[in-house]
Write a protein that holds these residues in place. Sequence first.
Motif, short mmCIF file in Angstrom:
data_model
loop_
_atom_site.label_atom_id
_atom_site.label_comp_id
_atom_site.label_asym_id
_atom_site.label_seq_id
_atom_site.Cartn_x
_atom_site.Cartn_y
_atom_site.Cartn_z
N PRO A 1 0.81 -1.22 0.00
CA PRO A 1 0.00 0.00 0.00
C PRO A 1 0.85 1.27 0.00
O PRO A 1 1.81 1.38 0.76
CB PRO A 1 -0.81 -0.10 1.29
CG PRO A 1 -0.80 -1.56 1.64
CD PRO A 1 0.53 -2.07 1.18
N ASP A 2 0.50 2.21 -0.86
CA ASP A 2 1.12 3.53 -0.85
C ASP A 2 0.36 4.35 0.19
O ASP A 2 -0.64 5.00 -0.10
CB ASP A 2 1.00 4.18 -2.24
CG ASP A 2 1.70 5.53 -2.33
OD1 ASP A 2 1.88 6.18 -1.28
OD2 ASP A 2 2.05 5.95 -3.44
N ARG A 3 0.83 4.29 1.43
CA ARG A 3 0.08 4.88 2.53
C ARG A 3 -0.07 6.39 2.41
O ARG A 3 -1.11 6.95 2.77
CB ARG A 3 0.74 4.50 3.87
CG ARG A 3 0.73 2.99 4.14
CD ARG A 3 1.26 2.67 5.52
NE ARG A 3 2.58 3.20 5.74
CZ ARG A 3 3.71 2.63 5.31
NH1 ARG A 3 3.64 1.51 4.61
NH2 ARG A 3 4.89 3.15 5.56
N LYS A 4 0.94 7.04 1.92
CA LYS A 4 0.87 8.49 1.79
C LYS A 4 -0.23 8.92 0.82
O LYS A 4 -1.00 9.84 1.09
CB LYS A 4 2.23 9.04 1.31
CG LYS A 4 2.31 10.57 1.30
CD LYS A 4 3.73 11.02 0.96
CE LYS A 4 3.83 12.55 0.97
NZ LYS A 4 5.21 12.99 0.66
N ALA A 5 -0.32 8.23 -0.31
CA ALA A 5 -1.36 8.55 -1.29
C ALA A 5 -2.73 8.12 -0.77
O ALA A 5 -3.73 8.83 -1.00
CB ALA A 5 -1.05 7.85 -2.62
N LEU A 6 -2.79 7.00 -0.08
CA LEU A 6 -4.07 6.51 0.41
C LEU A 6 -4.66 7.41 1.48
O LEU A 6 -5.88 7.61 1.54
CB LEU A 6 -3.90 5.09 0.97
CG LEU A 6 -3.70 3.98 -0.06
CD1 LEU A 6 -3.36 2.67 0.63
CD2 LEU A 6 -4.94 3.82 -0.94
N VAL A 7 -3.80 7.96 2.35
CA VAL A 7 -4.29 8.82 3.43
C VAL A 7 -5.08 10.01 2.86
O VAL A 7 -6.11 10.41 3.42
CB VAL A 7 -3.12 9.30 4.31
CG1 VAL A 7 -3.52 10.52 5.14
CG2 VAL A 7 -2.66 8.17 5.23
N ARG A 8 -4.60 10.56 1.76
CA ARG A 8 -5.32 11.69 1.15
C ARG A 8 -6.71 11.27 0.69
O ARG A 8 -7.68 12.04 0.84
CB ARG A 8 -4.50 12.25 -0.02
CG ARG A 8 -3.21 12.93 0.40
CD ARG A 8 -2.62 13.75 -0.73
NE ARG A 8 -2.04 12.92 -1.77
CZ ARG A 8 -0.76 12.55 -1.82
NH1 ARG A 8 0.07 12.95 -0.86
NH2 ARG A 8 -0.30 11.81 -2.79
#
Length: 550
Positions: free
Chosen positions: A465-472
């Motif tokens: 998971p790309d957590r930084k992109a997902l958080v947005r």
Amino acid sequence: MQWPWRRRKVVVVVVLRKLLTCAICVIALMGLLSVRVHVFPSSKVSDLTDPYKLPTVTQHELNYQKLSAEKKWTQELTPPHLSKEQAPPHLSKAPLSSHKLNGANGSLDFEKLWKQPSNRDFVPCVQPGSNYTAPDESRGYLLVHTNGGLNQMRAGICDMVAVARIINATLVVPELDKRSFWQDTSNFSDVFDEDHFINALANDVNVIKKLPKDLSSATKVVMHFRSWSGLEYYRDEIASLWEEFQVIRAAKSDSRLANNHLPPDIQKLRCRACYEALRFSPKIEAMGKLLVDRMRAYGPFIALHLRYEKDMLAFSGCTHGLSDVEAEELRTIRENTAYWKIKDINATEQRSRGYCPLTPTEVGIFLTGLGYPSNTPIYIAAGEIYGGDTHMADLRSRYPILMSKEKLASVEELEPFTNHASQMAALDYIVSVESDVFIPSYSGNMARAVEGHRRFLGHRKTISPDRKALVRLFDKIEKGLLMEGRKVSNRISEIHKKLQGSPRRRRGPVSGTKGMDRFRSEEAFYVNPLPACLCKRVSGNVNASTASMR
């Protein structure tokens, strides 16, 4: 004169009533026949405390699906604590391949969800070069005190094997960390197959179980090996200590060897140590096989490394979705854990940078966005989830077939491993490596170790998971600015199109970083053993003709 008319009227009414009664009976009968009724003996109802316990497994079902030719941890039968009547009634008898997801992306093909990435003909190539020799005469003994959890210790042990080769040392079987957060009292032989470890490395390094008695009182030098050090450091600085000492003790083992720029034979030795010599103890291997077989009974499954445990949240300072009381409890743990250096952490900033593990709720949104249907079997590879059912409710409502070692095995079966964090983690490791899809909610030590092992075994599907992109995306959904559906699903799928475990070279340092930050920014060796330990097959004979990725 009106009697005959009235009599005919009564007869008509009676006939109509009979016809209506017959019609109702016919409709009711048809309804009953169209409904599938599951009848359990009353004596068994009380046993079904968990509707998602293990289904009965037959030997035929155990042979259900073998996705690769590599050696697997497989083949076992029904757990003794479950009977045939306890097969979960929610499982459809139709083949799983018939299920489609009719949601945000329309009808998603089953095979697409489980399809493994192409390995592009990369295969393991860990045999040493033609100039490689048996270990030279030992100059002394290397004692190693490992540190951290299971996977941190695993990497450290393999690095110390390489260090022992570089400095011509006899390696004493490493001592496992008993002072970390988990307070695990396990010895090396409790977790790993000690004899196999020694024998498998016989042509590389001399390994012994204990330091000779005549050296137990010898003067030892305790060294904190410099992090991410190369060949010169060990050959020049560390090896020179043999002139004064017979025993060198490594105070720590993690990240003490460079990821890159080491001789090919040293890199290959690290892989032989990690993927061939350092296997788990027989009892752990056997229990791991059992868990894999029991998950396979559900069909293809996801192993979800849900790093939402108390120690992780306390260490990272991540509190999104937690109550004030929970956040304070984690802060107190962090304050009281002396060897955790960073105490003041901005939870919001941590999360926005992608430094926090996904919450169970966020994992549910993520899996739905990827297209996995609600009947997807999921193995939770984790310790005790912080907050328990309270924080798992949303994920469970989306994916009710959530399994774990505690659900797949009886209390009696797990008893030998209970209260030993490293041994329990080893069971999760085995199931994770053997799963059809592996998804970590955080890129910690276990996530990195499993990803690397799966790459070594043929680039098995691992979705990172790309957590930084997902958080947005998650924040917009939480604020009502975005609704789950086609748009979110398309975005999640697009972000992770190239994050599914396909072959690639190990990443170097981030541009512009210097000093230790430069080494710290590199992708760790055991996350991706390519190049060095994976070669491109250029002919039908793998051993005869392989070429490294240049």
